[in-house]
Design a protein around this motif. Structure first.
Motif, mmCIF file in Angstrom:
data_model
loop_
_atom_site.group_PDB
_atom_site.id
_atom_site.type_symbol
_atom_site.label_atom_id
_atom_site.label_comp_id
_atom_site.label_asym_id
_atom_site.label_seq_id
_atom_site.Cartn_x
_atom_site.Cartn_y
_atom_site.Cartn_z
ATOM 1 N N ALA A 86 -9.479 -19.459 7.216
ATOM 2 C CA ALA A 86 -10.172 -19.043 6.200
ATOM 3 C C ALA A 86 -10.703 -17.670 6.613
ATOM 4 O O ALA A 86 -10.698 -16.397 5.720
ATOM 5 C CB ALA A 86 -11.220 -19.890 6.041
ATOM 6 N N GLY A 87 -10.966 -17.507 7.966
ATOM 7 C CA GLY A 87 -11.464 -16.214 8.390
ATOM 8 C C GLY A 87 -10.265 -15.003 8.091
ATOM 9 O O GLY A 87 -10.700 -13.810 7.916
ATOM 10 N N ILE A 88 -9.202 -15.301 8.509
ATOM 11 C CA ILE A 88 -7.988 -14.229 8.173
ATOM 12 C C ILE A 88 -7.994 -14.052 6.787
ATOM 13 O O ILE A 88 -7.696 -12.851 6.321
ATOM 14 C CB ILE A 88 -6.845 -14.723 8.854
ATOM 15 N N ARG A 89 -8.001 -15.103 5.879
ATOM 16 C CA ARG A 89 -7.854 -14.807 4.388
ATOM 17 C C ARG A 89 -9.103 -14.126 3.989
ATOM 18 O O ARG A 89 -8.889 -13.007 3.182
ATOM 19 C CB ARG A 89 -7.740 -16.103 3.746
ATOM 20 N N ALA A 90 -10.189 -14.137 4.430
ATOM 21 C CA ALA A 90 -11.428 -13.297 4.073
ATOM 22 C C ALA A 90 -11.103 -11.895 4.698
ATOM 23 O O ALA A 90 -11.486 -11.062 3.844
ATOM 24 C CB ALA A 90 -12.540 -13.843 4.430
ATOM 25 N N PHE A 91 -10.702 -11.685 5.696
ATOM 26 C CA PHE A 91 -10.487 -10.508 6.211
ATOM 27 C C PHE A 91 -9.526 -9.618 5.206
ATOM 28 O O PHE A 91 -9.857 -8.377 5.055
ATOM 29 C CB PHE A 91 -10.084 -10.677 7.607
ATOM 30 N N LEU A 92 -8.559 -10.227 4.654
ATOM 31 C CA LEU A 92 -7.412 -9.590 4.136
ATOM 32 C C LEU A 92 -7.836 -9.309 2.704
ATOM 33 O O LEU A 92 -7.218 -8.740 2.038
ATOM 34 C CB LEU A 92 -6.132 -10.673 4.049
ATOM 35 N N THR A 93 -9.195 -9.719 2.313
ATOM 36 C CA THR A 93 -9.603 -9.464 1.053
ATOM 37 C C THR A 93 -10.525 -8.264 0.839
ATOM 38 O O THR A 93 -10.838 -7.681 -0.057
ATOM 39 C CB THR A 93 -10.164 -10.600 0.300
ATOM 40 N N ARG A 94 -10.961 -8.028 2.160
ATOM 41 C CA ARG A 94 -12.026 -6.789 2.210
ATOM 42 C C ARG A 94 -11.052 -5.390 1.884
ATOM 43 O O ARG A 94 -10.026 -5.180 2.114
ATOM 44 C CB ARG A 94 -12.511 -6.468 3.603
ATOM 45 N N PRO A 95 -11.855 -4.539 1.078
ATOM 46 C CA PRO A 95 -10.979 -3.351 0.669
ATOM 47 C C PRO A 95 -11.030 -2.447 1.892
ATOM 48 O O PRO A 95 -11.718 -1.244 1.698
ATOM 49 C CB PRO A 95 -12.075 -2.717 -0.540
ATOM 50 N N ARG A 96 -9.917 -2.668 2.688
ATOM 51 C CA ARG A 96 -9.942 -1.378 3.827
ATOM 52 C C ARG A 96 -8.479 -1.085 3.806
ATOM 53 O O ARG A 96 -7.626 -1.485 2.968
ATOM 54 C CB ARG A 96 -9.764 -2.448 5.143
ATOM 55 N N THR A 97 -8.153 0.071 4.364
ATOM 56 C CA THR A 97 -7.016 0.645 4.607
ATOM 57 C C THR A 97 -6.155 0.074 5.788
ATOM 58 O O THR A 97 -6.843 -0.395 6.894
ATOM 59 C CB THR A 97 -7.166 2.172 4.806
ATOM 60 N N ALA A 98 -4.917 -0.001 5.645
ATOM 61 C CA ALA A 98 -4.048 -0.603 6.830
ATOM 62 C C ALA A 98 -3.105 0.342 7.039
ATOM 63 O O ALA A 98 -2.855 1.467 6.448
ATOM 64 C CB ALA A 98 -3.346 -2.001 6.099
ATOM 65 N N THR A 99 -2.012 0.080 8.045
ATOM 66 C CA THR A 99 -0.919 0.932 8.444
ATOM 67 C C THR A 99 0.280 0.062 8.028
ATOM 68 O O THR A 99 0.359 -1.010 8.272
ATOM 69 C CB THR A 99 -0.900 1.434 9.703
ATOM 70 N N LEU A 100 1.002 0.513 7.432
ATOM 71 C CA LEU A 100 2.435 0.107 7.174
ATOM 72 C C LEU A 100 3.669 0.984 8.106
ATOM 73 O O LEU A 100 3.732 2.120 8.297
ATOM 74 C CB LEU A 100 2.922 0.347 5.714
ATOM 75 N N THR A 101 4.245 -0.002 8.833
ATOM 76 C CA THR A 101 5.177 0.580 9.565
ATOM 77 C C THR A 101 6.460 0.237 9.302
ATOM 78 O O THR A 101 6.977 -1.115 9.093
ATOM 79 C CB THR A 101 4.950 -0.071 11.034
ATOM 80 N N THR A 102 7.327 1.239 8.924
ATOM 81 C CA THR A 102 8.840 0.987 8.395
ATOM 82 C C THR A 102 9.773 1.889 9.568
ATOM 83 O O THR A 102 9.341 2.252 10.389
ATOM 84 C CB THR A 102 9.086 1.566 7.121
ATOM 85 N N LEU A 103 11.063 1.456 9.351
ATOM 86 C CA LEU A 103 11.873 2.109 10.218
ATOM 87 C C LEU A 103 12.836 3.002 9.400
ATOM 88 O O LEU A 103 13.184 2.786 8.240
ATOM 89 C CB LEU A 103 12.996 1.026 10.805
ATOM 90 N N ARG A 104 12.943 4.485 9.859
ATOM 91 C CA ARG A 104 13.674 5.474 9.339
ATOM 92 C C ARG A 104 15.021 5.029 9.803
ATOM 93 O O ARG A 104 15.410 4.178 10.408
ATOM 94 C CB ARG A 104 13.319 6.646 9.920
ATOM 95 N N PRO A 105 15.977 5.741 8.890
ATOM 96 C CA PRO A 105 17.322 5.413 8.983
ATOM 97 C C PRO A 105 18.012 5.555 10.536
ATOM 98 O O PRO A 105 18.737 4.814 11.147
ATOM 99 C CB PRO A 105 18.152 6.394 8.068
ATOM 100 N N ASP A 106 17.283 6.334 11.227
ATOM 101 C CA ASP A 106 17.671 6.497 12.692
ATOM 102 C C ASP A 106 16.774 5.361 13.716
ATOM 103 O O ASP A 106 17.030 5.642 14.768
ATOM 104 C CB ASP A 106 17.367 8.002 13.087
#
Length: 134
Positions: free
Chosen positions: A10-30
């Motif tokens: 429940a603590g993680i579910r609640a944390f993920l509903t807060r209106p926060r910014t996150a970082t998204l990590t993707t991989l470039r073609p290289d």
């Protein structure tokens, strides 16, 4: 995209509903990492995270270039508490999926996301959750 059931305390579910910014990590073609701040939503039922963005954005291009094997990491932090959601990602401009992403974003952040003409949604089928102090 196959769906995985991810059981979250429940603590993680609640944390993920807060209106926060996150970082998204993707991989470039290289194969070098690209990290960018994003707003997102998480639906624990199907374990699906959504990030709206422009089709031409580097993060969307990275996911599209990775094909069905594209993996990403999405990390929301607040001080010494954090949750990272990892999984396979796809990019879609399907109107129904975009509408659902916009609806959820608006509910979480109490404002609609930017609406460029080339709006797409990155959908992340979460299959791994890491956290600290939650």
């Amino acid at each position: 995209m196959s769906r995985t059931t991810v059981e979250l305390p429940a603590g993680i579910r609640a944390f993920l509903t807060r209106p926060r910014t996150a970082t998204l990590t993707t991989l470039r073609p290289d194969r070098t990492p690209h990290v960018t701040p994003v707003r997102f939503t998480f639906d624990p039922g199907p374990a699906l995270a959504r990030v709206t963005t422009r089709e031409g954005a580097r993060k969307a291009r990275n996911v599209a270039a990775g094909g069905p094997a594209a993996r990403v990491a999405l990390c929301q932090a607040d001080g010494f508490r954090w949750v990272t959601l990892e999984g396979r990602a796809t990019v879609t401009d399907d109107p129904e999926r975009l509408a659902e992403a916009v609806r959820r974003y608006t509910a979480r952040y109490r404002a609609a996301p930017p609406a460029p003409l080339d709006l797409v949604v990155i959908e992340i089928a979460v299959d791994r959750v890491l956290s600290l102090n939650l």
